[in-house]
Design a protein around this motif. Structure first.
Motif, PDB file in Angstrom:
ATOM      1  N   GLU A 321     -93.355 -17.824  -9.182  1.00  0.00           N
ATOM      2  CA  GLU A 321     -92.584 -16.604 -10.000  1.00  0.00           C
ATOM      3  C   GLU A 321     -91.750 -17.112 -10.733  1.00  0.00           C
ATOM      4  OE1 GLU A 321     -94.834 -15.651  -6.622  1.00  0.00           O
ATOM      5  OE2 GLU A 321     -93.019 -16.555  -6.367  1.00  0.00           O
ATOM      6  N   GLU A 322     -90.795 -17.925 -10.296  1.00  0.00           N
ATOM      7  CA  GLU A 322     -89.549 -18.303 -10.977  1.00  0.00           C
ATOM      8  C   GLU A 322     -90.365 -19.158 -12.245  1.00  0.00           C
ATOM      9  OE1 GLU A 322     -86.811 -19.785  -7.361  1.00  0.00           O
ATOM     10  OE2 GLU A 322     -86.630 -21.017  -9.219  1.00  0.00           O
ATOM     11  N   MET A 323     -91.271 -19.984 -12.068  1.00  0.00           N
ATOM     12  CA  MET A 323     -91.746 -20.670 -13.154  1.00  0.00           C
ATOM     13  C   MET A 323     -91.910 -19.661 -14.255  1.00  0.00           C
ATOM     14  SD  MET A 323     -91.300 -23.945 -12.876  1.00  0.00           S
ATOM     15  CE  MET A 323     -90.063 -23.830 -11.586  1.00  0.00           C
ATOM     16  N   ILE A 324     -92.920 -18.648 -13.693  1.00  0.00           N
ATOM     17  CA  ILE A 324     -93.387 -17.749 -14.778  1.00  0.00           C
ATOM     18  C   ILE A 324     -92.401 -16.881 -15.559  1.00  0.00           C
ATOM     19  CG2 ILE A 324     -94.825 -15.824 -14.939  1.00  0.00           C
ATOM     20  CD1 ILE A 324     -96.685 -16.980 -13.105  1.00  0.00           C
ATOM     21  N   ALA A 325     -91.112 -16.761 -14.562  1.00  0.00           N
ATOM     22  CA  ALA A 325     -90.307 -15.956 -15.356  1.00  0.00           C
ATOM     23  C   ALA A 325     -89.685 -16.492 -16.231  1.00  0.00           C
ATOM     24  CB  ALA A 325     -89.303 -15.273 -14.237  1.00  0.00           C
ATOM     25  N   LEU A 328     -91.719 -17.015 -19.555  1.00  0.00           N
ATOM     26  CA  LEU A 328     -91.373 -15.825 -20.106  1.00  0.00           C
ATOM     27  C   LEU A 328     -90.019 -15.557 -21.066  1.00  0.00           C
ATOM     28  CD1 LEU A 328     -92.629 -13.116 -20.889  1.00  0.00           C
ATOM     29  CD2 LEU A 328     -91.537 -12.055 -19.063  1.00  0.00           C
ATOM     30  N   ASP A 329     -88.956 -16.043 -20.482  1.00  0.00           N
ATOM     31  CA  ASP A 329     -87.648 -16.078 -20.924  1.00  0.00           C
ATOM     32  C   ASP A 329     -87.867 -16.928 -22.289  1.00  0.00           C
ATOM     33  OD1 ASP A 329     -85.852 -15.702 -18.098  1.00  0.00           O
ATOM     34  OD2 ASP A 329     -86.542 -14.492 -19.404  1.00  0.00           O
ATOM     35  N   ASN A 330     -88.324 -18.197 -21.985  1.00  0.00           N
ATOM     36  CA  ASN A 330     -88.526 -19.272 -23.053  1.00  0.00           C
ATOM     37  C   ASN A 330     -89.333 -18.909 -24.278  1.00  0.00           C
ATOM     38  OD1 ASN A 330     -87.008 -21.297 -21.915  1.00  0.00           O
ATOM     39  ND2 ASN A 330     -88.715 -22.049 -20.783  1.00  0.00           N
ATOM     40  N   VAL A 331     -90.415 -18.066 -23.865  1.00  0.00           N
ATOM     41  CA  VAL A 331     -91.320 -17.685 -25.008  1.00  0.00           C
ATOM     42  C   VAL A 331     -90.656 -16.446 -25.790  1.00  0.00           C
ATOM     43  CG1 VAL A 331     -93.441 -16.620 -25.499  1.00  0.00           C
ATOM     44  CG2 VAL A 331     -93.344 -18.303 -23.834  1.00  0.00           C
ATOM     45  N   SER A 332     -89.978 -15.526 -25.000  1.00  0.00           N
ATOM     46  CA  SER A 332     -89.430 -14.378 -25.674  1.00  0.00           C
ATOM     47  C   SER A 332     -88.250 -14.876 -26.547  1.00  0.00           C
ATOM     48  CB  SER A 332     -88.858 -13.588 -24.619  1.00  0.00           C
ATOM     49  OG  SER A 332     -89.842 -13.047 -23.657  1.00  0.00           O
ATOM     50  N   ASP A 333     -87.469 -15.988 -26.056  1.00  0.00           N
ATOM     51  CA  ASP A 333     -86.406 -16.465 -26.951  1.00  0.00           C
ATOM     52  C   ASP A 333     -86.956 -16.990 -28.260  1.00  0.00           C
ATOM     53  OD1 ASP A 333     -84.139 -18.506 -24.770  1.00  0.00           O
ATOM     54  OD2 ASP A 333     -84.022 -16.500 -25.904  1.00  0.00           O
ATOM     55  N   LYS A 334     -88.053 -17.547 -28.238  1.00  0.00           N
ATOM     56  CA  LYS A 334     -88.461 -18.374 -29.455  1.00  0.00           C
ATOM     57  C   LYS A 334     -89.339 -17.238 -30.131  1.00  0.00           C
ATOM     58  CE  LYS A 334     -86.764 -22.300 -28.662  1.00  0.00           C
ATOM     59  NZ  LYS A 334     -85.480 -22.618 -28.948  1.00  0.00           N
ATOM     60  N   GLY A 335     -89.830 -16.224 -29.597  1.00  0.00           N
ATOM     61  CA  GLY A 335     -90.701 -15.511 -30.229  1.00  0.00           C
ATOM     62  C   GLY A 335     -92.138 -15.892 -29.967  1.00  0.00           C
ATOM     63  N   SER A 336     -92.473 -16.899 -30.062  1.00  0.00           N
ATOM     64  CA  SER A 336     -93.899 -17.372 -29.479  1.00  0.00           C
ATOM     65  C   SER A 336     -93.748 -18.843 -29.514  1.00  0.00           C
ATOM     66  CB  SER A 336     -94.857 -17.074 -30.610  1.00  0.00           C
ATOM     67  OG  SER A 336     -94.692 -17.990 -31.740  1.00  0.00           O
ATOM     68  N   LEU A 337     -94.491 -19.449 -28.739  1.00  0.00           N
ATOM     69  CA  LEU A 337     -94.664 -21.049 -28.362  1.00  0.00           C
ATOM     70  C   LEU A 337     -96.007 -21.357 -28.196  1.00  0.00           C
ATOM     71  CD1 LEU A 337     -91.766 -21.335 -25.516  1.00  0.00           C
ATOM     72  CD2 LEU A 337     -91.812 -22.199 -28.034  1.00  0.00           C
ATOM     73  N   THR A 338     -96.324 -22.515 -28.590  1.00  0.00           N
ATOM     74  CA  THR A 338     -97.493 -23.276 -28.307  1.00  0.00           C
ATOM     75  C   THR A 338     -97.458 -24.323 -27.240  1.00  0.00           C
ATOM     76  OG1 THR A 338     -96.910 -25.162 -29.664  1.00  0.00           O
ATOM     77  CG2 THR A 338     -98.322 -23.523 -30.712  1.00  0.00           C
ATOM     78  N   HIS A 365     -98.003 -11.457 -18.426  1.00  0.00           N
ATOM     79  CA  HIS A 365     -96.523 -11.653 -18.985  1.00  0.00           C
ATOM     80  C   HIS A 365     -96.700 -12.149 -20.603  1.00  0.00           C
ATOM     81  CE1 HIS A 365     -94.678 -10.807 -15.162  1.00  0.00           C
ATOM     82  NE2 HIS A 365     -95.552 -11.610 -14.714  1.00  0.00           N
ATOM     83  N   LEU A 366     -97.822 -13.031 -20.547  1.00  0.00           N
ATOM     84  CA  LEU A 366     -98.091 -13.348 -22.051  1.00  0.00           C
ATOM     85  C   LEU A 366     -99.378 -13.122 -22.556  1.00  0.00           C
ATOM     86  CD1 LEU A 366     -96.773 -16.882 -21.653  1.00  0.00           C
ATOM     87  CD2 LEU A 366     -95.517 -15.094 -22.450  1.00  0.00           C
ATOM     88  N   CYS A 367     -99.491 -12.968 -23.947  1.00  0.00           N
ATOM     89  CA  CYS A 367    -100.826 -12.808 -24.564  1.00  0.00           C
ATOM     90  C   CYS A 367    -101.051 -13.784 -25.567  1.00  0.00           C
ATOM     91  CB  CYS A 367    -100.903 -11.374 -25.113  1.00  0.00           C
ATOM     92  SG  CYS A 367     -99.609 -11.201 -26.385  1.00  0.00           S
ATOM     93  N   ARG A 368    -102.093 -14.180 -25.943  1.00  0.00           N
ATOM     94  CA  ARG A 368    -102.508 -15.420 -26.753  1.00  0.00           C
ATOM     95  C   ARG A 368    -102.795 -14.782 -28.321  1.00  0.00           C
ATOM     96  NH1 ARG A 368    -107.614 -18.535 -24.710  1.00  0.00           N
ATOM     97  NH2 ARG A 368    -106.420 -18.379 -22.847  1.00  0.00           N
ATOM     98  N   ASP A 369    -102.594 -15.732 -29.059  1.00  0.00           N
ATOM     99  CA  ASP A 369    -102.949 -15.658 -30.554  1.00  0.00           C
ATOM    100  C   ASP A 369    -103.678 -17.212 -30.795  1.00  0.00           C
ATOM    101  OD1 ASP A 369    -100.995 -16.473 -33.508  1.00  0.00           O
ATOM    102  OD2 ASP A 369    -103.016 -15.273 -33.301  1.00  0.00           O
ATOM    103  N   ASP A 370    -104.973 -16.730 -30.906  1.00  0.00           N
ATOM    104  CA  ASP A 370    -106.069 -17.988 -31.363  1.00  0.00           C
ATOM    105  C   ASP A 370    -106.311 -18.079 -32.830  1.00  0.00           C
ATOM    106  OD1 ASP A 370    -108.465 -19.088 -29.158  1.00  0.00           O
ATOM    107  OD2 ASP A 370    -107.339 -20.015 -30.703  1.00  0.00           O
ATOM    108  N   SER A 371    -105.899 -18.725 -33.600  1.00  0.00           N
ATOM    109  CA  SER A 371    -106.192 -18.812 -34.907  1.00  0.00           C
ATOM    110  C   SER A 371    -106.498 -20.278 -35.404  1.00  0.00           C
ATOM    111  CB  SER A 371    -105.225 -18.164 -35.602  1.00  0.00           C
ATOM    112  OG  SER A 371    -104.025 -19.161 -35.706  1.00  0.00           O
TER     113      SER A 371
END
Lengths: 382, 176
Positions: A321-325, A328-338, A365-371
């Motif tokens: 859970e910690e890892m996922i939380a 999520l923080d990291n991704v939110s921080d940067k807006g989006s991450l690969t 917690h996350l969703c994906r953008d595949d392009s």
């Protein structure tokens, strides 16, 4: 029968095959010898016998051992035989199937006939005594050496025969090469025993030998790689072995796991462990089986398989859970991450960072953008 | 009035079919409502699937994302299940978009009829969709096929009767 020595069945230079006969059983004096029926070969220098089924079982005796010989006619239920009386064993005789024998004669029993011709040829050779004139030197492989009277085949048959010979030679070379390795392993085992006993003696005599020297000696042992590796032989194969291995892994992997944030891919573990071992390397199977035992042995490690099939070893204390939380923080921080960016951010391998992102996505917690630009992960705003 | 895009329209993941079931559910709902409101705004009653892929509805040039053909089909299937879409051909290339379902239209029409005290009077279809009296109404300009369906829905409900003349050309409605 104690005049015979083990041989590899190859003819030596200057030695020629005279005749061979199948279906021959050996007798030690009047008793049946312990071997089965086989092929008897007469060469210019030796009398050779080879087991039909097990071609490794091949024995020979120099013709000079033969004192004299005679025919023994067959009867009902009894095959014809040749009785060969022998000189006493020379002192430098190579080891053979029999250490000693109360008889000084042997018999060849011809179950498939052929004794008349064999007897004739034997007489010839014993008369000519060709072995005295043609000293034998380094043996050269002559293929099977068994095909008496092999005509020089030409055409396809000849080519096929040559190929077959070559294959057999290669086979032989390979098993010879590995012979050395198995000899080395035997020696290594002895060395390990020796070192262990010395180490024990040192331990006992702790007072007489200084700390310094003990330490030095132990470091020598270590540098040889004999820090008591858990080997298959010492602990047998199967679950007992895997249990011991699992315990060893449990100790070994604590530090590396903590360095890497509590999780390592199984492939990384494999490389790390085998590099540390030096010898007695682990097979991937053994590693996996040992890792599977972590839980039952109550070790603080776990083997975990992700949906995608990736296997990792993680510390039990590692909280998902910690890892996922934090992901999520990291991704939110940067807006989006690969996955790659995330890996760089965390100092993890790309494989593991992708697994973490996928897990966070699974949890919603996350969703994906595949392009065409690649796969990115966003916080799940849906 | 220009069309107001929902926030999802500018969110890149909106254009990727989400593997997570819950997320996907929400995503598809958002797409359905976007498609319907777009059609309503532009008074589109039929859609050509090929054209739709290039239309701004499914293709956001600003963020350079568009729905794949697969996903568009999935969205259409959702709409069909909800009763908002009907395929015109077997190959699923053209469809009718009913951003209001026939029942809903029927109700609106009946409300107007009863509000104006015209129950039991007879109208033509043309009067309803293009009459001066109905200018203010939402169903003004409704395409004939849609109007007919709505009235059929009313008829099923027992609220109207469709009267056809012998030549089958004109139709009259009597609100009951």
């Amino acid at each position: 029968m104690d005049r015979f020595s083990w041989t590899n069945g190859l003819l030596e230079i200057n030695e020629t095959l005279v005749i061979q006969q199948r279906g021959v059983r050996l007798y030690d004096g009047d008793d049946k010898a312990k071997m089965d029926v086989g092929v008897a070969l007469l060469s210019t220098h030796r009398l050779i016998w080879r087991d039909n089924k097990n071609h490794e079982c091949c024995i020979a005796m120099p013709l000079s051992q033969i004192l004299f010989f005679e025919e023994q006619a067959g009867g009902i239920g009894k095959s014809a035989k040749i009785v060969i009386h022998l000189h006493p064993t020379p002192p430098n005789k190579e080891p053979g199937p029999y250490q000693q024998s109360k008889y000084s004669y042997i018999k060849l029993s011809f179950k498939e006939h052929g004794q008349i011709e064999f007897y004739r040829r034997l007489t010839e050779e014993m008369t000519k005594k060709r072995w005295e004139n043609m000293p034998v030197s380094q043996p050269i492989p002559t293929g099977t050496g068994l095909q008496a009277g092999r005509t020089r085949a030409v055409g396809i048959v000849g080519i096929e025969r040559k190929i077959e010979e070559k294959r057999k030679e290669t086979d032989k070379n390979i098993s010879e090469a590995f012979e050395d390795l198995s000899k080395l392993m035997v020696k290594a085992k002895e060395m390990v025993e020796l070192s262990k006993s010395i180490a024990n003696k040192i331990k006992d005599k702790q007072g007489d030998i200084t700390e310094d020297e003990t330490i030095r000696f132990k470091s020598y042992l270590l540098s040889m790689g004999i820090a008591d590796p858990v080997t298959r032989e010492t602990h047998g194969s199967g679950t007992h072995y895997h249990m011991q291995l699992a315990k060893q892994l449990g100790d070994m992997l604590q530090a590396p796991l903590e360095e890497r944030g509590g999780m390592m891919a199984l492939t990384e573990v494999y490389c790390l462990v085998n590099r540390a071992r030096g010898m007695e390397l682990l097979s991937p199977e053994d590693l996996v089986n040992a890792c599977k035992m972590f839980e039952s042995l109550k070790l603080p490690l776990r083997l975990r398989v992700f949906d995608s099939g990736v296997m990792v070893v993680q510390l039990q204390s590692h909280s998902e859970e910690e890892m996922i939380a934090s992901a999520l923080d990291n991704v939110s921080d940067k807006g989006s991450l690969t996955a790659e960016e995330f890996a760089k951010l965390l100092g993890l391998s790309v494989l593991l960072s992708k697994e973490r992102l996928l897990l966070a996505e699974k949890m919603g917690h996350l969703c994906r953008d595949d392009s065409v630009e690649g796969l990115r992960f966003y916080p799940n705003l849906f | 009035m220009s069309f107001e895009w929902p926030w999802q329209y500018n969110f890149p993941p909106f254009f990727t079919l989400q593997p997570n079931a819950d997320t996907r559910q929400k995503q598809l709902e958002a797409w359905c409502s976007l498609a319907l409101s777009y059609c309503r705004h532009h008074k589109l009653y039929t859609l050509d699937v090929m054209e739709a892929q290039e239309s701004p509805m499914f293709n956001n040039k600003k963020i350079e994302r568009k729905l794949s053909m697969e996903t568009i089909q999935i969205v259409f299937e959702e709409l069909r299940k909800k009763g908002n879409l009907e395929w015109l051909d077997k190959n699923k290339l053209r469809c009718l978009v009913m951003w209001r379902r026939p029942e809903e239209w029927g109700k609106l029409i009946y409300q107007w009829v009863s509000k104006n005290g015209m129950v039991n009077s007879v109208f033509t279809l043309y009067e309803l969709s293009n009459g001066d009296d109905t200018q203010e109404e939402e169903f003004h300009g409704l395409e004939e096929w849609m109007l007919l369906r709505s009235l059929q829905a009313l008829q099923t409900d027992g609220r109207a009767e469709i009267i056809s003349m012998d030549d089958g050309k004109d139709r009259f409605i009597k609100a009951l």
